[in-house]
Design a protein around this motif. Structure first.
Motif, PDB file in Angstrom:
ATOM      1  N   LEU A 120       7.023  -7.090 -19.228  1.00 16.49           N
ATOM      2  CA  LEU A 120       6.407  -7.592 -17.928  1.00 16.49           C
ATOM      3  C   LEU A 120       7.258  -6.985 -16.776  1.00 16.49           C
ATOM      4  CD1 LEU A 120       7.070 -11.595 -18.833  1.00 16.49           C
ATOM      5  CD2 LEU A 120       4.925 -10.020 -18.930  1.00 16.49           C
ATOM      6  N   PHE A 121       6.741  -6.938 -15.637  1.00 16.05           N
ATOM      7  CA  PHE A 121       7.632  -6.490 -14.126  1.00 16.05           C
ATOM      8  C   PHE A 121       7.832  -7.362 -13.350  1.00 16.05           C
ATOM      9  CE2 PHE A 121       4.750  -2.159 -14.964  1.00 16.05           C
ATOM     10  CZ  PHE A 121       5.733  -1.917 -15.748  1.00 16.05           C
ATOM     11  N   ILE A 122       8.909  -7.329 -12.707  1.00 14.60           N
ATOM     12  CA  ILE A 122       9.267  -8.115 -11.860  1.00 14.60           C
ATOM     13  C   ILE A 122       9.488  -7.353 -10.475  1.00 14.60           C
ATOM     14  CG2 ILE A 122      11.327  -9.647 -10.789  1.00 14.60           C
ATOM     15  CD1 ILE A 122      11.586 -11.116 -13.563  1.00 14.60           C
ATOM     16  N   LEU A 123       8.796  -7.607  -9.275  1.00 14.00           N
ATOM     17  CA  LEU A 123       8.864  -6.816  -8.148  1.00 14.00           C
ATOM     18  C   LEU A 123      10.013  -7.637  -7.271  1.00 14.00           C
ATOM     19  CD1 LEU A 123       7.650  -4.309  -7.182  1.00 14.00           C
ATOM     20  CD2 LEU A 123       6.130  -5.628  -5.978  1.00 14.00           C
ATOM     21  N   ASN A 124      11.211  -7.106  -7.259  1.00 13.54           N
ATOM     22  CA  ASN A 124      12.323  -7.876  -6.644  1.00 13.54           C
ATOM     23  C   ASN A 124      12.508  -7.302  -5.347  1.00 13.54           C
ATOM     24  OD1 ASN A 124      14.287  -9.541  -6.281  1.00 13.54           O
ATOM     25  ND2 ASN A 124      15.816  -8.600  -7.430  1.00 13.54           N
ATOM     26  N   LYS A 125      13.265  -7.821  -4.316  1.00  5.35           N
ATOM     27  CA  LYS A 125      13.596  -7.744  -2.992  1.00  5.35           C
ATOM     28  C   LYS A 125      12.472  -7.355  -2.202  1.00  5.35           C
ATOM     29  CE  LYS A 125      18.030  -5.389  -4.681  1.00  5.35           C
ATOM     30  NZ  LYS A 125      18.774  -4.077  -4.496  1.00  5.35           N
ATOM     31  N   ILE A 126      11.525  -8.450  -2.332  1.00  7.68           N
ATOM     32  CA  ILE A 126      10.238  -8.198  -1.607  1.00  7.68           C
ATOM     33  C   ILE A 126      10.459  -8.854  -0.183  1.00  7.68           C
ATOM     34  CG2 ILE A 126       8.457  -8.524  -3.559  1.00  7.68           C
ATOM     35  CD1 ILE A 126       8.362 -11.430  -2.644  1.00  7.68           C
ATOM     36  N   ASP A 127      11.483  -9.160   0.239  1.00 10.16           N
ATOM     37  CA  ASP A 127      11.806  -9.522   1.700  1.00 10.16           C
ATOM     38  C   ASP A 127      12.253  -8.457   2.397  1.00 10.16           C
ATOM     39  OD1 ASP A 127      14.031  -9.787   0.042  1.00 10.16           O
ATOM     40  OD2 ASP A 127      14.937 -10.743   1.368  1.00 10.16           O
ATOM     41  N   LEU A 128      12.573  -7.499   1.863  1.00  5.29           N
ATOM     42  CA  LEU A 128      12.873  -5.998   2.517  1.00  5.29           C
ATOM     43  C   LEU A 128      11.964  -5.155   2.735  1.00  5.29           C
ATOM     44  CD1 LEU A 128      16.148  -5.628   0.616  1.00  5.29           C
ATOM     45  CD2 LEU A 128      15.933  -6.760   2.786  1.00  5.29           C
ATOM     46  N   VAL A 129      10.568  -5.551   2.488  1.00  2.79           N
ATOM     47  CA  VAL A 129       9.321  -4.684   2.411  1.00  2.79           C
ATOM     48  C   VAL A 129       8.218  -5.124   3.329  1.00  2.79           C
ATOM     49  CG1 VAL A 129       7.574  -3.228   1.204  1.00  2.79           C
ATOM     50  CG2 VAL A 129      10.128  -3.800   0.140  1.00  2.79           C
ATOM     51  N   PRO A 130       7.587  -4.659   4.100  1.00  2.00           N
ATOM     52  CA  PRO A 130       6.315  -5.171   4.901  1.00  2.00           C
ATOM     53  C   PRO A 130       5.274  -5.782   3.704  1.00  2.00           C
ATOM     54  CG  PRO A 130       6.827  -3.105   5.724  1.00  2.00           C
ATOM     55  CD  PRO A 130       7.551  -3.352   4.605  1.00  2.00           C
ATOM     56  N   VAL A 170       3.743  -4.602   0.142  1.00  2.00           N
ATOM     57  CA  VAL A 170       3.861  -5.420  -1.130  1.00  2.00           C
ATOM     58  C   VAL A 170       2.736  -5.687  -1.959  1.00  2.00           C
ATOM     59  CG1 VAL A 170       4.528  -7.692  -2.022  1.00  2.00           C
ATOM     60  CG2 VAL A 170       6.215  -6.329  -0.383  1.00  2.00           C
ATOM     61  N   GLU A 171       1.547  -6.133  -1.089  1.00  2.30           N
ATOM     62  CA  GLU A 171       0.235  -6.303  -1.623  1.00  2.30           C
ATOM     63  C   GLU A 171      -0.388  -5.094  -2.159  1.00  2.30           C
ATOM     64  OE1 GLU A 171      -2.163  -7.852   1.443  1.00  2.30           O
ATOM     65  OE2 GLU A 171      -1.147  -9.750   1.406  1.00  2.30           O
ATOM     66  N   LYS A 172      -0.270  -4.047  -1.901  1.00  2.00           N
ATOM     67  CA  LYS A 172      -0.724  -2.809  -2.381  1.00  2.00           C
ATOM     68  C   LYS A 172      -0.024  -2.445  -3.734  1.00  2.00           C
ATOM     69  CE  LYS A 172      -2.351  -0.559   1.978  1.00  2.00           C
ATOM     70  NZ  LYS A 172      -1.868   0.483   3.050  1.00  2.00           N
ATOM     71  N   TRP A 173       1.308  -2.701  -3.619  1.00  2.00           N
ATOM     72  CA  TRP A 173       2.189  -2.310  -4.952  1.00  2.00           C
ATOM     73  C   TRP A 173       1.859  -3.167  -6.090  1.00  2.00           C
ATOM     74  CZ3 TRP A 173       4.234   1.869  -6.551  1.00  2.00           C
ATOM     75  CH2 TRP A 173       4.571   2.937  -5.743  1.00  2.00           C
ATOM     76  N   LEU A 174       1.727  -4.458  -5.555  1.00  2.00           N
ATOM     77  CA  LEU A 174       1.226  -5.690  -6.848  1.00  2.00           C
ATOM     78  C   LEU A 174      -0.235  -5.211  -7.208  1.00  2.00           C
ATOM     79  CD1 LEU A 174       1.985  -8.215  -7.715  1.00  2.00           C
ATOM     80  CD2 LEU A 174       1.008  -9.383  -6.021  1.00  2.00           C
ATOM     81  N   GLN A 175      -0.848  -5.056  -6.540  1.00  2.00           N
ATOM     82  CA  GLN A 175      -2.330  -4.569  -6.844  1.00  2.00           C
ATOM     83  C   GLN A 175      -2.354  -3.172  -7.917  1.00  2.00           C
ATOM     84  OE1 GLN A 175      -5.143  -3.541  -3.882  1.00  2.00           O
ATOM     85  NE2 GLN A 175      -6.856  -3.350  -5.420  1.00  2.00           N
ATOM     86  N   TYR A 176      -1.426  -2.281  -7.644  1.00  2.00           N
ATOM     87  CA  TYR A 176      -1.101  -1.444  -8.570  1.00  2.00           C
ATOM     88  C   TYR A 176      -0.408  -1.553  -9.769  1.00  2.00           C
ATOM     89  CZ  TYR A 176       0.616   3.509  -9.638  1.00  2.00           C
ATOM     90  OH  TYR A 176       1.019   4.689 -10.567  1.00  2.00           O
ATOM     91  N   LEU A 177       0.404  -2.228  -9.738  1.00  2.00           N
ATOM     92  CA  LEU A 177       1.119  -2.659 -11.061  1.00  2.00           C
ATOM     93  C   LEU A 177       0.451  -3.584 -11.832  1.00  2.00           C
ATOM     94  CD1 LEU A 177       4.736  -2.903  -9.254  1.00  2.00           C
ATOM     95  CD2 LEU A 177       3.932  -1.070 -10.709  1.00  2.00           C
ATOM     96  N   GLU A 178      -0.326  -4.405 -11.364  1.00  2.00           N
ATOM     97  CA  GLU A 178      -0.872  -5.416 -12.087  1.00  2.00           C
ATOM     98  C   GLU A 178      -2.028  -4.824 -12.811  1.00  2.00           C
ATOM     99  OE1 GLU A 178      -0.991  -9.929  -9.794  1.00  2.00           O
ATOM    100  OE2 GLU A 178      -2.483  -8.449  -9.353  1.00  2.00           O
ATOM    101  N   ALA A 179      -2.607  -3.607 -12.493  1.00  3.43           N
ATOM    102  CA  ALA A 179      -3.625  -2.691 -13.408  1.00  3.43           C
ATOM    103  C   ALA A 179      -2.857  -2.493 -14.683  1.00  3.43           C
ATOM    104  CB  ALA A 179      -4.184  -1.862 -12.526  1.00  3.43           C
ATOM    105  N   GLU A 180      -1.629  -2.443 -14.745  1.00  2.00           N
ATOM    106  CA  GLU A 180      -1.153  -1.861 -15.906  1.00  2.00           C
ATOM    107  C   GLU A 180      -0.263  -3.039 -16.736  1.00  2.00           C
ATOM    108  OE1 GLU A 180       1.610   1.431 -15.196  1.00  2.00           O
ATOM    109  OE2 GLU A 180       0.042   2.666 -13.703  1.00  2.00           O
ATOM    110  N   CYS A 181       0.695  -3.566 -15.962  1.00  2.00           N
ATOM    111  CA  CYS A 181       1.327  -4.757 -16.763  1.00  2.00           C
ATOM    112  C   CYS A 181       1.352  -5.967 -15.840  1.00  2.00           C
ATOM    113  CB  CYS A 181       2.608  -4.359 -17.014  1.00  2.00           C
ATOM    114  SG  CYS A 181       3.689  -5.341 -17.886  1.00  2.00           S
TER     115      CYS A 181
END
Length: 557
Positions: free
Chosen positions: A177-187, A191-202
């Motif tokens: 599983l992936f946990i995308l931490n420290k999302i309060d430091l990113v626009p 965050v939505e683009k990275w979430l879409q990219y990572l969800e396709a793999e895990c």
């Protein structure tokens, strides 16, 4: 009684208590005098009346007393002289032993001891990396689910392909599983683009760890400060805890009733592994801080009756990674393997210069040294004589980038492609057993609750891709340690231990001999007066162009 905000208790006593103590003391002294009177003991010493005038031979008695006093004084002086002679004889024996040849042997022994100490220090540094690799392998073996923590500011740089490959190809069929931490430091868009990219793999969870958590023991609360108040505001609260905890408890309920679900939390240093465990437990059970590498061994934390989290030390980054990746994901600066100035130089190359100028409020700079000098002057990092402390400024800059304050972001890749160790079958298998609708709904709730920074206030960072890590101890670089025999030049001088290659040692020895010869020649010549010329040591003044300066040596008509 100790009053609040006082280091020591007050010594003031009430009047009734003080008078009572004085009365008891008086009674006690009276009792002692009474007992002494019965026994015939007098406390006052009798005064020496001396020799009375009426005594015969008074002058002879006084003369004998004076002679006895002088004899005692002469005896003391003789004993003092004897002790001084013994010390001098001892020193003379030691000097004779050194001149006879015992001295160099002791120096050689000292050099061997120093060399062993240097070797032990190098072995300790190397053993720390091997220990981390062994602890990480233990966490992977013991865990049923592996959670890889990624920093939302550079998720691709926080991924370790070697770790993911070993987890997916393990015989026990472990989940990743992936946990995308420290999302309060990113626009938010990033965050939505990275979430879409990572969800396709895990399966990926958005998370923001809590910054203010209650302490587990009274001792921890005292260390943080007695008057410390927990901040329950929106900025310090945790987001993503409910969704992650519900998913893990569902996986634990699908297992046997007797066994617990073991979840291993892995990732590179300072991505927030221990902070996530503290947020899930809602108690400060793991030691966290801005400094990287706080967790040095695995630690088991029971979240519920059926769920157990295992905290692990950071992944050891391979030395083949580029410089900016090693500056963010490795402990080279903390372990003094790399200078902070070099790390800052490599980081600034991957950043937008205008964003750096706006973030740190510094003027335009041409290189990293000019940036650090202006940054040090702005922060007040000055040494003796007003010289900017660039090394302290570099350490502060690096702590900002690895800490939980600075906002920077990297672009998600547009073209999606699965890595070589991932297939469509493995991706479907990772999603099996998880309610993906619950995961997506939890991520949406997190995005609604977190306050994201603006794109204009965030620094754009060019990511280099995944970071290569070391899992096998055999892949660690071998450090050769050679101990050289002391030379004649070293025996004359205060020797130091060399742990370098033999070629470097010969060069150093020749340089030492040249310096000795030059010093001997200088001693033979008579001394002359030297006129010292002042030199400008201000770095900023040297770097500016002097094209517009007026030349007083030329005549302008």
């Amino acid at each position: 009684m100790k009053r609040p905000k006082l280091k020591k208790a007050s010594k003031r006593v009430s009047c009734a208590k003080r008078f009572k103590i004085q009365k008891k003391v008086r009674e006690h002294n009276r009792k002692l005098r009474k007992v002494a009177k019965k026994k015939g003991i007098s406390r006052k010493p009798k005064k020496d009346i001396g020799v009375p005038n009426s005594a015969p031979f008074k002058e002879e008695v006084l003369r004998e007393a004076e002679q006895r006093k002088q004899e005692l004084e002469t005896l003391k002086e003789q004993n003092k002289i004897v002790k001084q002679q013994e010390r001098a004889a001892k020193r003379k024996k030691e000097k004779e032993a050194e001149s006879a040849g015992d001295g160099p042997a002791t120096k050689k022994a000292k050099k061997v001891v120093k060399a062993k100490e240097a070797k032990a220090a190098l072995i300790k540094e190397k053993s720390a990396k091997t220990f981390k690799c062994c602890e990480l392998n233990k966490v992977i073996e013991e865990s049923d689910v592996i959670v890889e923590v990624l920093d939302a500011r550079d998720p691709l740089g926080c991924r370790c392909p070697q770790l993911e490959e070993t987890v997916l190809k393990h015989e026990g069929k472990k989940k990743l599983l992936f946990i995308l931490n420290k999302i309060d430091l990113v626009p938010k868009d990033n965050v939505e683009k990275w979430l879409q990219y990572l969800e396709a793999e895990c399966p990926t969870f958005l998370f923001k760890a809590s910054m203010q958590i209650q302490d587990r023991t009274v001792q921890q609360r005292k260390q943080r400060g007695i008057t410390a108040v927990l901040d329950h505001s929106r900025a310090a609260s945790c987001f993503g805890r409910d969704c992650l905890l519900q998913t893990l408890t569902d996986l634990a309920n699908k297992k046997d009733a007797e066994t617990m679900l073991k979840v291993g939390v892995v990732g590179f240093p300072n991505v927030g592994k221990s902070s996530i465990i503290n947020s899930l437990k809602e108690v400060r059970v793991c030691h966290v801080g801005v400094q990287r590498g706080m967790t040095r061994c695995k630690q088991e934390v029971h979240i519920t009756k059926r769920l157990k989290m295992i905290d692990s030390p950071g992944i050891v980054a391979a030395s083949s990674n580029p410089g900016d990746v090693m500056a963010l994901r490795s402990l080279q600066v903390e372990e003094k393997e790399e200078s902070p100035l070099e790390a800052v130089r490599t980081l600034l190359k991957q950043c937008n210069q205008q964003h750096i100028m706006l973030q740190y409020n510094v003027p335009d700079y041409r290189n990293s040294l000019e940036f650090l000098t202006t940054f040090a002057k702005k922060r007040g990092f000055l040494q003796k004589g007003g010289v900017p402390n660039t090394e302290l400024a570099a350490m502060t800059f690096l702590s900002d980038w690895t800490g939980p304050k600075l906002s920077y972001h990297s672009r998600a890749p547009e073209h999606q492609g699965l890595p070589s160790y991932l297939t469509d079958a493995i991706v479907t298998e990772l999603r099996s057993g998880l309610d993906m609708d619950v995961v997506r709904k939890g991520n949406e709730n997190v995005k609604k609750g977190v306050r994201f920074p603006n794109l204009a206030s965030s620094i754009s960072f060019n990511a280099r891709g995944p970071t290569a890590g070391v899992l096998n101890v055999s892949e660690l670089p071998k450090e050769t340690i050679t101990i050289t025999a002391p030379t004649e030049a070293d025996e004359k001088m205060d020797g130091t231990v060399n742990t370098e290659e033999p070629e470097a040692e010969t060069q150093v020895s020749t340089v030492v001999t040249q310096i000795q010869e030059s010093t001997k020649k200088k001693k033979a010549k008579p001394t002359k007066k030297v006129n010292y010329v002042p030199v400008n040591i201000d770095l900023t003044s040297v770097q500016h162009n002097n094209d517009d300066a007026y030349d007083f040596n030329t005549d302008f008509v």
